[in-house]
Design a protein around this motif. Structure first.
Motif, mmCIF file in Angstrom:
data_model
loop_
_atom_site.group_PDB
_atom_site.id
_atom_site.type_symbol
_atom_site.label_atom_id
_atom_site.label_comp_id
_atom_site.label_asym_id
_atom_site.label_seq_id
_atom_site.Cartn_x
_atom_site.Cartn_y
_atom_site.Cartn_z
ATOM 1 N N ARG A 20 0.851 -1.202 0.000
ATOM 2 C CA ARG A 20 0.000 0.000 0.000
ATOM 3 C C ARG A 20 0.881 1.244 0.000
ATOM 4 O O ARG A 20 1.838 1.314 0.767
ATOM 5 N N SER A 22 0.509 5.242 0.708
ATOM 6 C CA SER A 22 -0.448 6.240 1.222
ATOM 7 C C SER A 22 -0.424 7.527 0.407
ATOM 8 O O SER A 22 0.636 8.019 0.036
ATOM 9 N N SER A 24 -2.233 11.443 0.511
ATOM 10 C CA SER A 24 -3.083 12.425 1.191
ATOM 11 C C SER A 24 -3.496 13.471 0.174
ATOM 12 O O SER A 24 -2.646 14.036 -0.514
ATOM 13 N N GLY A 50 -3.499 10.808 8.825
ATOM 14 C CA GLY A 50 -2.488 10.770 7.766
ATOM 15 C C GLY A 50 -1.094 11.113 8.256
ATOM 16 O O GLY A 50 -0.218 11.493 7.472
ATOM 17 N N ASN A 53 2.305 9.742 6.531
ATOM 18 C CA ASN A 53 2.689 10.011 5.143
ATOM 19 C C ASN A 53 3.574 11.248 5.049
ATOM 20 O O ASN A 53 3.090 12.373 5.089
ATOM 21 N N ARG A 56 2.935 14.018 2.207
ATOM 22 C CA ARG A 56 1.555 14.475 2.063
ATOM 23 C C ARG A 56 1.405 15.871 1.462
ATOM 24 O O ARG A 56 0.324 16.234 1.027
ATOM 25 N N TYR A 83 -3.373 4.138 -1.925
ATOM 26 C CA TYR A 83 -4.196 4.168 -0.717
ATOM 27 C C TYR A 83 -4.510 5.604 -0.299
ATOM 28 O O TYR A 83 -3.659 6.297 0.262
ATOM 29 N N GLN A 85 -5.751 7.711 2.206
ATOM 30 C CA GLN A 85 -5.870 7.338 3.610
ATOM 31 C C GLN A 85 -6.528 8.384 4.517
ATOM 32 O O GLN A 85 -7.437 8.077 5.270
ATOM 33 N N SER A 86 -6.009 9.614 4.474
ATOM 34 C CA SER A 86 -6.435 10.559 5.513
ATOM 35 C C SER A 86 -7.745 11.269 5.158
ATOM 36 O O SER A 86 -8.082 11.437 3.997
ATOM 37 N N SER A 115 -10.261 5.151 1.588
ATOM 38 C CA SER A 115 -10.794 5.176 2.942
ATOM 39 C C SER A 115 -11.808 6.310 3.053
ATOM 40 O O SER A 115 -11.532 7.444 2.642
#
Ligand code: SF4
Length: 328
Positions: A20, A22, A24, A50, A53, A56, A83, A85-86, A115
């Motif tokens: 994965r 990440s 953002s 997040g 990461n 980001r 992914y 994520q945040s 997510s």
């Protein structure tokens, strides 16, 4: 194997290690901007989960490329999941969502992993994701935060949605054959072990594909952080988490993939259960083995579980068929 681990599942599915990466991009959620509520969930830190990461602040394409470079060096990964994520990663206009998701799809990415909150996943978004999946030949993993099945707990953590929205989102995503993952926190202070068992049963009945099990951690600057520092919140600690994780796994459908077994808190957390991921995994596995437990050992309650026990399994063990005739 005590439980169905994500790394094995991904290897079976894609034939190689899949990592994965990440990303953002989104910076808010309906529970912060006033649409569902203000202030956010009482446990949520300012980066909306997040914090891990370090790229980001780059654009989406740069984040995925940098993340893939590191995953290639560190884990020898060959395939990747983009992914998001945040915060809430379906919380934007459709055109923007389409643009952003497509930016993450570079050579080597086999899945979009998004997510989000269950109250931010509409039919229009499902249609968009299906279109991207078909056009770009990627799988869709969609992760819904549920956290608890106890409505009082959802209210206590200021979650801003109920279990109903979660069920609706899962059923919608399943209709499109997306891989559905539920996030749950197994040791929220107002939940009991019965809530965790009930949660395992609901997730099994809904046939989610995966679960991320989280342990509570508390960070500064959150409502929970204030309650903790002022003595109004007493977390359960590691032993209780392990007890609940064992119970949760025991009742969970054994086909459900376990994506995480505890949270990985930020270094400056005010509270966490105080175990590394590896130690927690080892402890849970050891305790389960000692007690002859494994994922799904108590998964006997669906499809008329008690009817089945009385009229099918007992007859089979007595050498009788369900019509009362002796077998053989
Ligand atoms: S946990 Fe998710 S839904 Fe809750 S405040 Fe944070 S970003 Fe929003």
């Amino acid at each position: 194997m005590i439980y169905r681990e994500l790394s094995h599942y991904l290897k079976e599915r894609y034939g190689t290690r899949v990592q994965r990466v990440s990303i953002s991009y989104f910076r808010t959620c309906p529970n912060r901007d006033g649409t569902a509520g203000f202030g956010g969930c009482t446990f949520c830190e300012e980066t909306g989960s997040g914090f891990g990461n370090k790229f980001r602040n780059l654009d989406v394409r740069a984040q995925i490329l940098e993340g893939m470079k590191i995953a290639r060096q560190k884990y020898k990964a060959e395939k990747f999941m983009a992914y998001f994520q945040s915060f809430t990663n379906t919380y934007g206009p459709l055109e923007e969502l389409e643009k952003v998701y497509n930016e993450a799809l570079v050579e080597g990415v086999v899945a979009l992993d998004i997510s989000t909150r269950p109250d931010a996943f509409s039919e229009e978004i499902a249609v968009l994701l299906k279109k991207i999946s078909d056009e770009r030949h990627v799988d869709i993993f969609i992760e819904f935060g549920l956290e608890s099945i106890n409505e009082n707990t959802l209210s206590y953590v200021n979650r801003g949605h109920s279990v109903g929205e979660f069920i609706d989102a899962v059923l919608r995503a399943k209709r499109y054959n997306f891989e559905v993952i539920a996030h749950v926190i197994l040791d929220l202070p107002t939940d009991t072990i019965e809530d965790e068992i009930g949660c395992a049963k609901i997730l099994s009945a809904l046939r989610v594909n995966g679960v991320k099990m989280h342990s509570l951690y508390i960070v500064k600057g959150t409502k929970m952080g204030i309650d903790y520092l002022e003595g109004r919140l007493k977390p359960f600690g590691a032993d209780e988490y392990i007890k609940r994780a064992r119970a949760f796994l025991s009742y969970l459908d054994p086909s459900i993939v376990i994506h995480r077994i505890i949270s990985t808190p930020p270094q400056n957390a005010l509270y966490s259960i105080g175990l590394t991921y590896t130690d927690a995994k080892k402890l849970i596995e050891e305790e389960m083995m000692k007690n002859s437990e494994y994922q799904g050992v108590k998964f006997d309650y669906l499809n008329g579980g008690n009817w089945r026990k009385k009229f099918v399994e007992r007859r089979n063990s007595d050498g009788l068929r369900s019509d009362g005739q002796r077998i053989g």
